[in-house]
Scaffold this motif. Structure first.
Motif, mmCIF file in Angstrom:
data_model
loop_
_atom_site.group_PDB
_atom_site.id
_atom_site.type_symbol
_atom_site.label_atom_id
_atom_site.label_comp_id
_atom_site.label_asym_id
_atom_site.label_seq_id
_atom_site.Cartn_x
_atom_site.Cartn_y
_atom_site.Cartn_z
ATOM 1 N N GLY A 1 2.227 5.664 1.698
ATOM 2 C CA GLY A 1 1.756 6.978 1.796
ATOM 3 C C GLY A 1 2.004 7.777 0.684
ATOM 4 O O GLY A 1 2.498 7.273 -0.412
ATOM 5 N N ILE A 2 1.327 8.923 0.649
ATOM 6 C CA ILE A 2 1.336 9.824 -0.692
ATOM 7 C C ILE A 2 1.367 11.275 -0.109
ATOM 8 O O ILE A 2 0.953 11.600 1.037
ATOM 9 N N ARG A 3 1.806 11.943 -1.033
ATOM 10 C CA ARG A 3 1.949 13.583 -0.576
ATOM 11 C C ARG A 3 1.509 14.255 -1.927
ATOM 12 O O ARG A 3 2.100 14.148 -2.874
ATOM 13 N N TYR A 4 0.509 14.964 -1.598
ATOM 14 C CA TYR A 4 -0.097 15.845 -2.777
ATOM 15 C C TYR A 4 0.782 16.891 -3.257
ATOM 16 O O TYR A 4 1.017 17.722 -2.515
ATOM 17 N N ASP A 5 0.845 17.196 -4.559
ATOM 18 C CA ASP A 5 1.599 18.457 -5.247
ATOM 19 C C ASP A 5 1.011 18.413 -6.543
ATOM 20 O O ASP A 5 0.088 17.786 -6.935
ATOM 21 N N SER A 6 1.795 19.106 -7.584
ATOM 22 C CA SER A 6 1.284 18.927 -8.964
ATOM 23 C C SER A 6 1.524 17.449 -9.403
ATOM 24 O O SER A 6 0.904 16.975 -10.476
ATOM 25 N N THR A 7 2.423 16.946 -8.987
ATOM 26 C CA THR A 7 2.451 15.376 -8.998
ATOM 27 C C THR A 7 2.474 14.835 -7.722
ATOM 28 O O THR A 7 2.848 15.391 -6.821
ATOM 29 N N VAL A 8 1.653 13.512 -7.719
ATOM 30 C CA VAL A 8 1.467 12.948 -6.385
ATOM 31 C C VAL A 8 2.880 12.038 -6.116
ATOM 32 O O VAL A 8 3.177 11.642 -7.005
ATOM 33 N N TRP A 9 3.242 12.376 -4.920
ATOM 34 C CA TRP A 9 4.455 11.745 -4.687
ATOM 35 C C TRP A 9 3.968 10.638 -3.485
ATOM 36 O O TRP A 9 3.365 10.891 -2.612
ATOM 37 N N GLY A 10 4.564 9.225 -3.692
ATOM 38 C CA GLY A 10 4.468 8.525 -2.832
ATOM 39 C C GLY A 10 5.539 7.777 -2.096
ATOM 40 O O GLY A 10 6.869 8.073 -2.809
ATOM 41 N N HIS A 11 5.363 7.135 -1.117
ATOM 42 C CA HIS A 11 6.613 6.375 -0.642
ATOM 43 C C HIS A 11 6.173 4.902 -0.479
ATOM 44 O O HIS A 11 5.189 4.558 -0.290
ATOM 45 N N GLY A 12 6.983 4.121 -1.340
ATOM 46 C CA GLY A 12 6.890 2.799 -1.581
ATOM 47 C C GLY A 12 8.197 2.059 -0.704
ATOM 48 O O GLY A 12 9.108 2.504 -0.467
ATOM 49 N N LEU A 13 7.632 0.713 -0.250
ATOM 50 C CA LEU A 13 8.637 -0.024 0.319
ATOM 51 C C LEU A 13 8.422 -1.510 -0.116
ATOM 52 O O LEU A 13 7.423 -1.873 -0.211
ATOM 53 N N CYS A 14 9.631 -1.893 -0.442
ATOM 54 C CA CYS A 14 9.725 -3.335 -0.962
ATOM 55 C C CYS A 14 9.485 -4.405 -0.004
ATOM 56 O O CYS A 14 10.269 -4.130 1.069
ATOM 57 N N SER A 15 8.556 -5.177 -0.190
ATOM 58 C CA SER A 15 8.223 -6.292 1.123
ATOM 59 C C SER A 15 9.465 -7.179 0.877
ATOM 60 O O SER A 15 9.608 -8.101 1.932
ATOM 61 N N GLU A 16 10.099 -7.369 -0.132
ATOM 62 C CA GLU A 16 11.175 -8.364 -0.251
ATOM 63 C C GLU A 16 12.461 -7.769 0.393
ATOM 64 O O GLU A 16 13.015 -8.713 1.392
ATOM 65 N N CYS A 17 12.994 -6.844 -0.279
ATOM 66 C CA CYS A 17 14.378 -6.524 0.689
ATOM 67 C C CYS A 17 14.388 -5.228 1.368
ATOM 68 O O CYS A 17 15.160 -4.651 1.813
ATOM 69 N N LYS A 18 12.973 -4.585 1.735
ATOM 70 C CA LYS A 18 12.764 -3.659 2.608
ATOM 71 C C LYS A 18 13.428 -2.285 2.177
ATOM 72 O O LYS A 18 13.238 -1.297 3.222
ATOM 73 N N GLN A 19 13.893 -1.876 1.211
ATOM 74 C CA GLN A 19 14.420 -0.811 0.585
ATOM 75 C C GLN A 19 12.961 0.183 0.361
ATOM 76 O O GLN A 19 12.129 -0.216 -0.006
ATOM 77 N N GLY A 20 13.389 1.395 0.811
ATOM 78 C CA GLY A 20 12.411 2.643 0.469
ATOM 79 C C GLY A 20 12.514 3.335 -0.854
ATOM 80 O O GLY A 20 13.593 3.394 -1.096
ATOM 81 N N TRP A 21 11.306 3.519 -1.475
ATOM 82 C CA TRP A 21 11.561 4.326 -2.690
ATOM 83 C C TRP A 21 10.625 5.425 -2.824
ATOM 84 O O TRP A 21 9.485 5.236 -2.391
ATOM 85 N N ASN A 22 11.249 6.738 -3.517
ATOM 86 C CA ASN A 22 10.088 7.818 -3.693
ATOM 87 C C ASN A 22 9.588 7.504 -5.053
ATOM 88 O O ASN A 22 10.248 7.293 -6.111
#
Length: 108
Positions: free
Chosen positions: A79-100
């Motif tokens: 997913g993404i959130r629009y702002d002056s910078t686009v912020w995304g939410h990533g999820l690792c398919s290996e370890c399942k940790q989420g990252w901004n």
């Protein structure tokens, strides 16, 4: 005063040597990766020409990026959130940790 003594722990990405007080706060399950390397791994610069759907384009650009949690190529954009910078939410398919994810878009 902070203990500035160097530890025997080094960043797995850039080989930076942690100081003792920083090494002591690394959780057992965490990889020793310094903050600047994590920031670099979660920051993307892409060129976008507008010919495709933006979310579809960014998902493809980021897919398989290296995860700061396990160092495997498993980051997927969820997913993404629009702002002056686009912020995304990533999820690792290996370890399942989420990252901004910080995404800088250069429009072509």
């Amino acid at each position: 005063m902070l203990n500035m003594e160097k530890s025997n722990v080094h960043c797995l990405v850039c080989d930076h040597q942690f100081i003792v007080c920083d090494a002591e706060v690394i959780e057992e399950w965490e990889l020793p990766i310094c903050d600047p390397c994590i920031k670099d791994m979660c920051s993307f610069r892409v060129k976008y020409d507008g010919s495709r759907d933006l979310l579809e384009f960014l998902t493809e650009e980021i897919k398989g990026s290296e995860c700061p949690g396990c160092l495997k190529s498993g980051i997927e954009l969820h997913g993404i959130r629009y702002d002056s910078t686009v912020w995304g939410h990533g999820l690792c398919s290996e370890c399942k940790q989420g990252w901004n994810l910080e995404i800088h878009i250069e429009f072509a």
